[in-house]
Design a protein around this motif. Structure first.
Motif, PDB file in Angstrom:
ATOM      1  N   LYS A 100      31.639  51.267 -38.186  1.00  0.00           N
ATOM      2  CA  LYS A 100      31.767  52.489 -37.055  1.00  0.00           C
ATOM      3  C   LYS A 100      32.765  53.642 -37.905  1.00  0.00           C
ATOM      4  CE  LYS A 100      31.519  49.214 -33.382  1.00  0.00           C
ATOM      5  NZ  LYS A 100      32.310  48.594 -32.070  1.00  0.00           N
ATOM      6  N   VAL A 114      34.224  57.757 -36.906  1.00  0.00           N
ATOM      7  CA  VAL A 114      34.392  58.715 -35.976  1.00  0.00           C
ATOM      8  C   VAL A 114      34.310  60.060 -37.143  1.00  0.00           C
ATOM      9  CG1 VAL A 114      36.244  60.075 -34.677  1.00  0.00           C
ATOM     10  CG2 VAL A 114      35.990  57.395 -34.513  1.00  0.00           C
ATOM     11  N   THR A 129      32.225  62.476 -27.533  1.00  0.00           N
ATOM     12  CA  THR A 129      33.327  62.005 -26.875  1.00  0.00           C
ATOM     13  C   THR A 129      33.721  62.903 -25.760  1.00  0.00           C
ATOM     14  OG1 THR A 129      34.900  62.766 -28.532  1.00  0.00           O
ATOM     15  CG2 THR A 129      34.260  60.544 -28.565  1.00  0.00           C
ATOM     16  N   GLN A 161      34.827  65.297 -31.284  1.00  0.00           N
ATOM     17  CA  GLN A 161      34.656  63.989 -32.093  1.00  0.00           C
ATOM     18  C   GLN A 161      33.467  63.479 -31.699  1.00  0.00           C
ATOM     19  OE1 GLN A 161      37.859  61.297 -31.308  1.00  0.00           O
ATOM     20  NE2 GLN A 161      38.896  62.338 -33.179  1.00  0.00           N
ATOM     21  N   ASP A 213      31.381  59.569 -32.121  1.00  0.00           N
ATOM     22  CA  ASP A 213      31.460  58.156 -32.771  1.00  0.00           C
ATOM     23  C   ASP A 213      29.987  57.665 -33.233  1.00  0.00           C
ATOM     24  OD1 ASP A 213      33.901  58.362 -32.025  1.00  0.00           O
ATOM     25  OD2 ASP A 213      33.650  57.074 -30.034  1.00  0.00           O
ATOM     26  N   ALA A 255      36.698  53.857 -37.934  1.00  0.00           N
ATOM     27  CA  ALA A 255      37.105  53.686 -36.677  1.00  0.00           C
ATOM     28  C   ALA A 255      38.112  52.296 -36.435  1.00  0.00           C
ATOM     29  CB  ALA A 255      35.889  53.546 -35.812  1.00  0.00           C
ATOM     30  N   ASN A 291      41.466  53.796 -38.556  1.00  0.00           N
ATOM     31  CA  ASN A 291      41.712  55.147 -38.291  1.00  0.00           C
ATOM     32  C   ASN A 291      42.231  55.886 -39.699  1.00  0.00           C
ATOM     33  OD1 ASN A 291      42.007  57.230 -36.303  1.00  0.00           O
ATOM     34  ND2 ASN A 291      44.246  56.881 -36.293  1.00  0.00           N
TER      35      ASN A 291
END
Length: 193
Positions: free
Chosen positions: A22, A24, A77, A91, A93, A135, A138
């Motif tokens: 995942k 971002v 998002t 953003q 995802d 994700a 971070n």
């Protein structure tokens, strides 16, 4: 440590980051000290592309009015209508493990909303960037600063994720279009009417 990319550069994404599924995709920009009487409303979008490089329908086009596609693997998002503040302005995802098998590329783009009536183009935008963040942790994995290469363009393909066997790779594109979202949709095989 984040990798800084230049236009056209390609990089392994999942091979060099084992277990990564995942991400971002953060997109940001500033407007130059220009006042045309209206805010700059830049919009991030994702196009899910088949082997022929084309999107096939609404589920393959993710943007502020269709925030999820590819069976939920790509999610927008939310719409930032002014670009105010620091950091990411919008953003997207992406769950690479859930992208449908028939999708070979994901194009990440930014367009200027209502550019014609507002008299706006990317020549009035500065500090535009795209960054990819893990994700789960971070941690910023890579960043592509677009530069000031555009003058009359109203849409830009920032980057693409693409499959290479079982792995995902990333390419910094930086390709501009005149004609806004309509031109981008046509480029990717969709009718923008």
């Amino acid at each position: 440590m984040s990798i800084s990319l230049s236009k056209g550069q390609r990089i392994d994404l999942t091979k060099t980051n084992p277990g990564l599924t995942k991400v971002v995709v953060g997109l940001g920009w500033d407007t130059n000290k220009y006042n045309g009487g209206a805010d700059f409303d830049l919009d991030a979008s994702a196009f899910l592309l088949h082997e022929d490089g084309k999107a096939k329908g609404a589920d393959d086009f993710i943007f502020y009015n269709n925030t999820s596609g590819g069976n939920g693997s790509v999610v927008h998002t939310g719409d930032n209508r002014t670009g105010e503040g620091d950091g990411d302005d919008e953003q997207i995802d992406v769950d690479l493990s859930k992208v449908p098998a028939n999708i070979s590329r994901i194009g990440i783009t930014v367009t200027i909303y209502d550019y014609e009536s507002r008299g706006q183009n990317f020549g009035q935008v500065s500090n535009a960037f795209v960054r990819v963040v893990d994700a789960a942790t971070n941690r910023e994995l890579m960043r592509y600063d677009l530069g000031e290469d555009f003058s009359t363009e109203t849409a830009v393909v920032f980057c693409e994720f693409y499959r290479h066997g079982e792995e995902w790779k990333f390419q910094a594109i930086g390709s501009g279009f005149s004609g806004g979202l309509t031109a981008l949709c046509q480029n990717y095989g969709l009718d923008a009417k």
